[in-house]
Design a protein around this motif. Structure first.
Motif, PDB file in Angstrom:
ATOM      1  N   VAL A  79     -14.100   8.068  -3.322  1.00  0.00           N
ATOM      2  CA  VAL A  79     -13.655   6.896  -2.553  1.00  0.00           C
ATOM      3  C   VAL A  79     -13.623   5.646  -3.426  1.00  0.00           C
ATOM      4  CG1 VAL A  79     -14.242   5.342  -0.659  1.00  0.00           C
ATOM      5  CG2 VAL A  79     -14.317   7.823  -0.324  1.00  0.00           C
ATOM      6  N   LYS A  80     -14.653   5.450  -4.241  1.00  0.00           N
ATOM      7  CA  LYS A  80     -14.686   4.282  -5.123  1.00  0.00           C
ATOM      8  C   LYS A  80     -13.482   4.273  -6.064  1.00  0.00           C
ATOM      9  CE  LYS A  80     -19.636   3.256  -5.350  1.00  0.00           C
ATOM     10  NZ  LYS A  80     -20.831   3.217  -6.218  1.00  0.00           N
ATOM     11  N   LYS A  81     -13.125   5.431  -6.573  1.00  0.00           N
ATOM     12  CA  LYS A  81     -12.004   5.521  -7.489  1.00  0.00           C
ATOM     13  C   LYS A  81     -10.689   5.174  -6.776  1.00  0.00           C
ATOM     14  CE  LYS A  81     -10.013   8.547 -11.014  1.00  0.00           C
ATOM     15  NZ  LYS A  81     -10.074   9.875 -11.679  1.00  0.00           N
ATOM     16  N   GLN A  82     -10.568   5.580  -5.492  1.00  0.00           N
ATOM     17  CA  GLN A  82      -9.349   5.288  -4.743  1.00  0.00           C
ATOM     18  C   GLN A  82      -9.274   3.815  -4.321  1.00  0.00           C
ATOM     19  OE1 GLN A  82      -6.801   7.469  -4.339  1.00  0.00           O
ATOM     20  NE2 GLN A  82      -8.030   8.830  -5.627  1.00  0.00           N
ATOM     21  N   LEU A 110      -4.836  -8.515  -4.606  1.00  0.00           N
ATOM     22  CA  LEU A 110      -4.669  -9.722  -5.410  1.00  0.00           C
ATOM     23  C   LEU A 110      -3.293 -10.341  -5.193  1.00  0.00           C
ATOM     24  CD1 LEU A 110      -6.355  -8.651  -8.775  1.00  0.00           C
ATOM     25  CD2 LEU A 110      -7.306 -10.061  -6.941  1.00  0.00           C
ATOM     26  N   LYS A 111      -2.281  -9.500  -5.032  1.00  0.00           N
ATOM     27  CA  LYS A 111      -0.928 -10.006  -4.778  1.00  0.00           C
ATOM     28  C   LYS A 111      -0.870 -10.727  -3.438  1.00  0.00           C
ATOM     29  CE  LYS A 111       3.877  -8.601  -5.195  1.00  0.00           C
ATOM     30  NZ  LYS A 111       4.797  -7.483  -5.494  1.00  0.00           N
ATOM     31  N   SER A 112      -1.532 -10.171  -2.429  1.00  0.00           N
ATOM     32  CA  SER A 112      -1.564 -10.810  -1.105  1.00  0.00           C
ATOM     33  C   SER A 112      -2.308 -12.140  -1.163  1.00  0.00           C
ATOM     34  CB  SER A 112      -2.229  -9.885  -0.085  1.00  0.00           C
ATOM     35  OG  SER A 112      -1.497  -8.695   0.069  1.00  0.00           O
ATOM     36  N   LEU A 149      -6.615  -0.277  -4.697  1.00  0.00           N
ATOM     37  CA  LEU A 149      -6.203  -1.313  -3.734  1.00  0.00           C
ATOM     38  C   LEU A 149      -6.283  -2.711  -4.315  1.00  0.00           C
ATOM     39  CD1 LEU A 149      -8.049  -0.023  -0.529  1.00  0.00           C
ATOM     40  CD2 LEU A 149      -5.697   0.416  -1.211  1.00  0.00           C
ATOM     41  N   LYS A 150      -6.881  -2.858  -5.484  1.00  0.00           N
ATOM     42  CA  LYS A 150      -7.088  -4.183  -6.057  1.00  0.00           C
ATOM     43  C   LYS A 150      -5.766  -4.925  -6.293  1.00  0.00           C
ATOM     44  CE  LYS A 150      -9.431  -6.595  -9.829  1.00  0.00           C
ATOM     45  NZ  LYS A 150     -10.272  -6.458 -11.028  1.00  0.00           N
ATOM     46  N   GLY A 151      -4.782  -4.202  -6.837  1.00  0.00           N
ATOM     47  CA  GLY A 151      -3.489  -4.837  -7.135  1.00  0.00           C
ATOM     48  C   GLY A 151      -2.829  -5.434  -5.900  1.00  0.00           C
ATOM     49  N   LEU A 196       0.830  -1.209   0.000  1.00  0.00           N
ATOM     50  CA  LEU A 196       0.000   0.000   0.000  1.00  0.00           C
ATOM     51  C   LEU A 196       0.863   1.258   0.000  1.00  0.00           C
ATOM     52  CD1 LEU A 196      -2.828  -0.928   2.543  1.00  0.00           C
ATOM     53  CD2 LEU A 196      -2.897  -1.018   0.044  1.00  0.00           C
ATOM     54  N   VAL A 197       1.938   1.232   0.757  1.00  0.00           N
ATOM     55  CA  VAL A 197       2.831   2.385   0.823  1.00  0.00           C
ATOM     56  C   VAL A 197       3.476   2.645  -0.537  1.00  0.00           C
ATOM     57  CG1 VAL A 197       4.972   3.264   1.861  1.00  0.00           C
ATOM     58  CG2 VAL A 197       3.265   2.139   3.288  1.00  0.00           C
ATOM     59  N   LYS A 198       3.717   1.576  -1.297  1.00  0.00           N
ATOM     60  CA  LYS A 198       4.364   1.717  -2.604  1.00  0.00           C
ATOM     61  C   LYS A 198       3.450   2.353  -3.658  1.00  0.00           C
ATOM     62  CE  LYS A 198       6.436  -1.867  -4.219  1.00  0.00           C
ATOM     63  NZ  LYS A 198       6.704  -3.290  -4.550  1.00  0.00           N
ATOM     64  N   MET A 199       2.136   2.408  -3.378  1.00  0.00           N
ATOM     65  CA  MET A 199       1.191   2.968  -4.349  1.00  0.00           C
ATOM     66  C   MET A 199       1.480   4.451  -4.583  1.00  0.00           C
ATOM     67  SD  MET A 199      -2.325   1.196  -2.989  1.00  0.00           S
ATOM     68  CE  MET A 199      -3.298   2.385  -3.896  1.00  0.00           C
ATOM     69  N   GLU A 200       1.383   4.862  -5.833  1.00  0.00           N
ATOM     70  CA  GLU A 200       1.609   6.267  -6.176  1.00  0.00           C
ATOM     71  C   GLU A 200       0.377   7.098  -5.782  1.00  0.00           C
ATOM     72  OE1 GLU A 200       2.596   6.603 -10.243  1.00  0.00           O
ATOM     73  OE2 GLU A 200       4.466   5.463 -10.077  1.00  0.00           O
TER      74      GLU A 200
END
Length: 407
Positions: A345-348, A357-359, A352-354, A303-307
């Motif tokens: 909020v929906k757009k943000q 899914l990785k987790s 989080l999907k990426g 999450l921290v890595k997200m731009e």
């Protein structure tokens, strides 16, 4: 019968049925067996040579003659000879029902004694350690080991006993044991530093102390040993009761065995996830601990890595609020309109999907690894092991797809 008892003889475990009455032959047999096991060039082996001596002049003791620490390998000895010998020694002296004879030459510094150092590691309180000082007759003139033998220099709870053994010259000259014991007795009685304690020195006194101390030690450890044996007996009796009516030809046997293995697999898997297994992995994280790390460390890191562009986000919020008001004038307000808030909020949340899914992928992989570790106990049944892995892995992947759909 009396004649047999009075005759001294020895038997080796590797020469069953053969009696040695000449102890020179016993020594030669030890050398031959040592060369056979370790080679002819100073090799080592942890395989013991078992020798039993029958004599009216010896006590009922079991002695284990362990090698001294070798610092530098010679001949065919491996580079880690010191560690190998250390492990071999620790294997025996770690047993609580053994007494430790820490043998140290008198002509060396007692503070550098490897024997005392190893004994202290496994017996820090000195309850099982007896110090034995050898080569008292080889000390430099004007020096003695009086403080050591009086237990003043490095005190031991059970003290020290001095002995004088035969030299190599005595052995080559075939000096017998009786003559050696007389010479040892004479040495202690005639030496000005040891004559006052001569009755507490020498090999016969060491034999007496060993016999007495071992008897006391057995008496002290016997209750715990008896309790342990009783627990093992009850466990075996319970197991016998389970198999008392066992019939190999019973057709339900295979079904029952299969159910037991499946149940055991289920218990093992649950323990690995909960962290309550019998064996603890000290090399890496696995099972439930690794899944916990994925959720609490890896997922937040992703999450921290997200731009995130705060300026762009503020612009989007402004446009959303203005678009919701349409032709109406936008008035200052304390709260963001619900529709604008929901749209932003929906757009943000979509971002989080990426990481989610990785987790999911990481958790699924760890679950499959855990399944493989649990099925190792089924290795004797390859087909059952394969089918178990296939079914469980298929179920995990099915749950993975549903979780990803929900994400």
């Amino acid at each position: 019968l009396l004649l047999i008892f009075l005759t001294e003889y020895a038997e080796f475990l590797h020469c069953k049925g053969k009696k040695f009455t000449d102890f020179d032959e016993v020594r030669q047999e030890i050398e031959v067996e040592t060369d056979r096991v370790t080679g002819m060039n100073k090799g080592i082996s942890s395989v013991p040579i078992n020798l039993r001596i029958y004599s009216p002049h010896v006590l009922s003791l079991t002695l284990i003659d362990l090698p001294g620490i070798t610092k530098v390998p010679v001949g065919d000895q491996p580079p880690d000879i010191e560690q190998q010998i250390r492990d071999m020694i620790m294997q025996f002296i770690s047993r609580e029902n053994c007494l430790i004879l820490a043998v140290t030459p008198a002509n060396t510094d007692l503070a550098n004694s490897d024997a005392l150092k190893l004994a202290k590691e496994v017996d820090p309180q000195g309850l099982r350690t007896i110090g034995v000082i050898t080569k008292l007759d080889l000390m430099d003139e004007g020096t003695d080991a009086r403080e050591v033998l009086e237990n003043k220099l490095l005190p031991l709870r059970r003290g020290y006993i001095g002995v004088v053994n035969r030299s190599q010259k005595d052995i080559d000259g075939k000096k017998d044991i009786k003559a050696a014991l007389l010479a040892e007795r004479k040495f202690f009685l005639s030496h000005p530093s040891y004559r006052h304690m001569a009755d507490r020195m020498g090999t016969p006194y060491l034999q007496k102390v060993l016999n007495q101390q071992l008897t006391n030690h057995i008496r002290d450890t016997l209750p715990a040993f008896r309790s342990k044996l009783q627990c093992q007996l009850l466990s075996i009796e319970h197991e016998v009761e389970v198999y008392k009516n066992f019939r190999p030809e019973d057709p339900t046997r295979k079904t029952k065995a299969l159910l037991q293995m499946v149940q055991q697999f289920s218990v093992d898997f649950e323990k690995r996830i909960e962290g309550s297994g019998d064996q603890v992995d000290t090399l890496e994280l696995s099972g439930g601990a690794k899944i916990n790390r994925i959720f609490h460390e890896r997922f937040p890191f992703e999450l921290v890595k997200m731009e995130f562009n705060e300026k762009e986000l503020r612009r989007e919020i402004s446009y959303a609020i203005k678009n919701i008001h349409g032709i109406r004038q936008v008035l200052p307000c304390l709260f963001t309109p619900d529709m604008a808030f929901e749209a932003i909020v929906k757009k943000q949340i979509v971002k989080l999907k990426g990481p989610c899914l990785k987790s999911v992928d990481l958790v699924m992989q760890e679950l499959i690894n855990t399944v493989k570790k649990c099925t190792k106990k089924l290795a004797t049944y390859p087909r059952l092991c394969e089918e178990t892995e296939r079914i469980i892995a298929g179920y995990i992947r099915e749950r993975e797809e549903k979780t990803k759909d929900q994400v």
